[in-house]
Design a protein around this motif. Structure first.
Motif, PDB file in Angstrom:
ATOM      1  N   ILE A  41      38.124  54.549  33.412  1.00 56.52           N
ATOM      2  CA  ILE A  41      38.607  53.610  32.173  1.00 56.52           C
ATOM      3  C   ILE A  41      38.734  52.401  32.334  1.00 56.52           C
ATOM      4  O   ILE A  41      38.988  51.656  32.139  1.00 56.52           O
ATOM      5  N   ILE A  42      39.986  52.525  33.526  1.00 52.79           N
ATOM      6  CA  ILE A  42      40.962  51.941  33.239  1.00 52.79           C
ATOM      7  C   ILE A  42      40.441  50.139  34.168  1.00 52.79           C
ATOM      8  O   ILE A  42      40.507  49.686  33.979  1.00 52.79           O
ATOM      9  N   LEU A  43      39.346  50.816  35.160  1.00 51.00           N
ATOM     10  CA  LEU A  43      38.361  49.682  35.567  1.00 51.00           C
ATOM     11  C   LEU A  43      38.035  49.285  34.116  1.00 51.00           C
ATOM     12  O   LEU A  43      37.855  47.752  35.109  1.00 51.00           O
ATOM     13  N   ALA A  44      36.940  49.823  33.466  1.00 50.86           N
ATOM     14  CA  ALA A  44      36.735  49.301  32.399  1.00 50.86           C
ATOM     15  C   ALA A  44      37.762  48.450  31.527  1.00 50.86           C
ATOM     16  O   ALA A  44      37.067  47.329  30.869  1.00 50.86           O
ATOM     17  N   GLU A  45      39.035  48.852  31.478  1.00 49.51           N
ATOM     18  CA  GLU A  45      39.950  48.392  30.278  1.00 49.51           C
ATOM     19  C   GLU A  45      40.315  46.755  30.824  1.00 49.51           C
ATOM     20  O   GLU A  45      40.550  45.953  30.222  1.00 49.51           O
ATOM     21  N   VAL A  46      40.992  46.608  32.574  1.00 47.08           N
ATOM     22  CA  VAL A  46      41.407  45.443  33.318  1.00 47.08           C
ATOM     23  C   VAL A  46      40.255  45.248  33.792  1.00 47.08           C
ATOM     24  O   VAL A  46      40.423  43.636  34.491  1.00 47.08           O
ATOM     25  N   PHE A  47      39.015  45.198  33.155  1.00 42.47           N
ATOM     26  CA  PHE A  47      37.495  44.142  33.745  1.00 42.47           C
ATOM     27  C   PHE A  47      38.022  42.302  33.072  1.00 42.47           C
ATOM     28  O   PHE A  47      37.875  41.722  34.422  1.00 42.47           O
ATOM     29  N   VAL A  48      38.395  42.231  32.380  1.00 43.41           N
ATOM     30  CA  VAL A  48      38.529  40.768  31.365  1.00 43.41           C
ATOM     31  C   VAL A  48      39.332  40.497  32.398  1.00 43.41           C
ATOM     32  O   VAL A  48      39.564  39.206  32.648  1.00 43.41           O
ATOM     33  N   TYR A  49      40.566  40.984  32.689  1.00 40.78           N
ATOM     34  CA  TYR A  49      41.918  40.390  33.287  1.00 40.78           C
ATOM     35  C   TYR A  49      41.045  39.550  34.978  1.00 40.78           C
ATOM     36  O   TYR A  49      41.737  39.259  35.670  1.00 40.78           O
ATOM     37  N   ASN A  50      40.503  41.226  35.315  1.00 38.19           N
ATOM     38  CA  ASN A  50      40.035  40.534  36.872  1.00 38.19           C
ATOM     39  C   ASN A  50      39.122  39.455  37.095  1.00 38.19           C
ATOM     40  O   ASN A  50      39.521  38.694  38.089  1.00 38.19           O
ATOM     41  N   ASN A  51      38.585  39.158  36.019  1.00 39.35           N
ATOM     42  CA  ASN A  51      37.713  38.025  35.890  1.00 39.35           C
ATOM     43  C   ASN A  51      38.236  37.117  36.007  1.00 39.35           C
ATOM     44  O   ASN A  51      37.900  35.794  36.499  1.00 39.35           O
ATOM     45  N   GLN A  52      39.294  36.743  34.951  1.00 42.19           N
ATOM     46  CA  GLN A  52      40.442  35.507  34.392  1.00 42.19           C
ATOM     47  C   GLN A  52      41.085  35.723  35.964  1.00 42.19           C
ATOM     48  O   GLN A  52      40.961  33.732  36.029  1.00 42.19           O
ATOM     49  N   LEU A  53      41.379  36.328  36.792  1.00 38.20           N
ATOM     50  CA  LEU A  53      41.849  35.875  38.009  1.00 38.20           C
ATOM     51  C   LEU A  53      41.168  35.343  38.821  1.00 38.20           C
ATOM     52  O   LEU A  53      41.512  34.431  39.880  1.00 38.20           O
ATOM     53  N   ARG A  54      40.206  36.303  39.521  1.00 37.16           N
ATOM     54  CA  ARG A  54      38.611  35.510  39.635  1.00 37.16           C
ATOM     55  C   ARG A  54      38.536  34.002  39.742  1.00 37.16           C
ATOM     56  O   ARG A  54      38.614  33.003  40.529  1.00 37.16           O
ATOM     57  N   GLU A  55      37.949  33.815  38.535  1.00 43.80           N
ATOM     58  CA  GLU A  55      37.696  32.301  37.984  1.00 43.80           C
ATOM     59  C   GLU A  55      39.051  31.290  38.162  1.00 43.80           C
ATOM     60  O   GLU A  55      38.777  30.521  38.992  1.00 43.80           O
ATOM     61  N   LYS A  56      40.564  31.881  38.330  1.00 43.98           N
ATOM     62  CA  LYS A  56      41.063  31.139  38.618  1.00 43.98           C
ATOM     63  C   LYS A  56      41.795  30.676  40.185  1.00 43.98           C
ATOM     64  O   LYS A  56      41.855  29.602  40.358  1.00 43.98           O
ATOM     65  N   LYS A  57      41.419  31.493  40.637  1.00 44.92           N
ATOM     66  CA  LYS A  57      41.250  31.766  42.105  1.00 44.92           C
ATOM     67  C   LYS A  57      39.705  30.513  43.028  1.00 44.92           C
ATOM     68  O   LYS A  57      39.475  30.428  43.598  1.00 44.92           O
ATOM     69  N   GLY A  58      39.052  30.463  42.130  1.00 41.31           N
ATOM     70  CA  GLY A  58      37.752  30.094  42.001  1.00 41.31           C
ATOM     71  C   GLY A  58      36.707  31.070  42.743  1.00 41.31           C
ATOM     72  O   GLY A  58      35.816  30.213  43.636  1.00 41.31           O
ATOM     73  N   LEU A  59      36.939  31.967  42.445  1.00 45.33           N
ATOM     74  CA  LEU A  59      35.995  32.820  42.755  1.00 45.33           C
ATOM     75  C   LEU A  59      33.978  33.245  41.219  1.00 45.33           C
ATOM     76  O   LEU A  59      35.017  33.091  40.730  1.00 45.33           O
ATOM     77  N   SER A  60      33.414  33.946  41.816  1.00 41.19           N
ATOM     78  CA  SER A  60      32.585  33.941  40.700  1.00 41.19           C
ATOM     79  C   SER A  60      32.321  35.302  40.452  1.00 41.19           C
ATOM     80  O   SER A  60      33.915  36.013  40.843  1.00 41.19           O
ATOM     81  N   LYS A  61      32.811  35.379  39.338  1.00 40.97           N
ATOM     82  CA  LYS A  61      33.162  36.410  38.151  1.00 40.97           C
ATOM     83  C   LYS A  61      32.300  37.641  38.912  1.00 40.97           C
ATOM     84  O   LYS A  61      31.110  38.002  39.215  1.00 40.97           O
ATOM     85  N   MET A  62      32.593  38.113  38.395  1.00 44.41           N
ATOM     86  CA  MET A  62      31.881  40.597  38.248  1.00 44.41           C
ATOM     87  C   MET A  62      30.974  40.471  37.642  1.00 44.41           C
ATOM     88  O   MET A  62      31.973  39.694  35.799  1.00 44.41           O
ATOM     89  N   SER A  63      29.298  40.933  37.841  1.00 45.63           N
ATOM     90  CA  SER A  63      28.777  41.153  36.730  1.00 45.63           C
ATOM     91  C   SER A  63      29.527  42.378  35.461  1.00 45.63           C
ATOM     92  O   SER A  63      29.177  42.443  34.479  1.00 45.63           O
ATOM     93  N   GLU A  64      29.781  43.231  36.433  1.00 46.52           N
ATOM     94  CA  GLU A  64      30.136  44.353  35.617  1.00 46.52           C
ATOM     95  C   GLU A  64      31.631  44.858  36.356  1.00 46.52           C
ATOM     96  O   GLU A  64      31.978  44.737  36.893  1.00 46.52           O
ATOM     97  N   ALA A  65      32.676  46.374  35.498  1.00 44.54           N
ATOM     98  CA  ALA A  65      33.307  46.861  36.108  1.00 44.54           C
ATOM     99  C   ALA A  65      33.094  47.810  36.984  1.00 44.54           C
ATOM    100  O   ALA A  65      32.148  48.291  37.301  1.00 44.54           O
ATOM    101  N   PRO A  66      32.914  47.725  38.075  1.00 47.54           N
ATOM    102  CA  PRO A  66      32.693  48.765  39.004  1.00 47.54           C
ATOM    103  C   PRO A  66      33.167  50.582  38.532  1.00 47.54           C
ATOM    104  O   PRO A  66      34.075  50.560  37.868  1.00 47.54           O
ATOM    105  N   ILE A  67      32.594  51.041  38.854  1.00 47.77           N
ATOM    106  CA  ILE A  67      32.782  52.864  39.266  1.00 47.77           C
ATOM    107  C   ILE A  67      32.653  53.659  40.489  1.00 47.77           C
ATOM    108  O   ILE A  67      32.283  53.017  41.568  1.00 47.77           O
ATOM    109  N   VAL A  68      33.906  54.318  40.451  1.00 49.75           N
ATOM    110  CA  VAL A  68      34.076  54.522  41.017  1.00 49.75           C
ATOM    111  C   VAL A  68      33.937  55.980  41.405  1.00 49.75           C
ATOM    112  O   VAL A  68      33.862  56.581  40.159  1.00 49.75           O
TER     113      VAL A  68
END
Length: 119
Positions: free
Chosen positions: A34-61
């Motif tokens: 659930i938390i991984l889904a909650e922070v998915f947008v934050y992770n993609n923002q960090l990736r974008e700032k670093k010049g990395l490609s965005k993830m298409s969906e939140a991972p499931i562990v």
């Protein structure tokens, strides 16, 4: 970073509320997804700032041994988020609320300013 690292941090934050017989690992995995889904947008923002490609969906562990493909800056917020949810599950609402607030603050602190076009 592995789920186990975040889980152990969350347990450390909750140490006074855990019995030796408590085995919260099953619930921790469910809550962590659930938390991984909650922070998915934050992770993609960090990736974008670093010049990395965005993830298409939140991972499931599925296990505490799974790697978390999120940016390192989210390590602390993920720990507080899981601690908060584990405490809430044990009806320790006062400390759960405190950790949830810290989770929110840490997420905001890690969130980079992403330029947007204003029309």
């Amino acid at each position: 970073m592995k789920v186990k690292d975040i889980y152990e941090n969350a347990l450390a934050l909750n140490i006074s509320y855990m019995d030796e017989e408590d085995n919260l690992e099953f619930f921790a995995i469910k809550l962590f997804n659930i938390i991984l889904a909650e922070v998915f947008v934050y992770n993609n923002q960090l990736r974008e700032k670093k010049g990395l490609s965005k993830m298409s969906e939140a991972p499931i562990v599925e296990s505490v041994d799974d790697e978390i493909p999120y940016e390192r800056e989210l390590y602390a917020p993920l720990s507080y988020g899981l601690a908060s949810k584990l405490l809430a599950a044990q009806e320790e609402m006062s400390l759960a609320s405190l950790y949830n607030n810290q989770y929110a603050v840490l997420l905001e602190m890690t969130s980079p300013a992403v330029p947007v076009e204003v029309i």
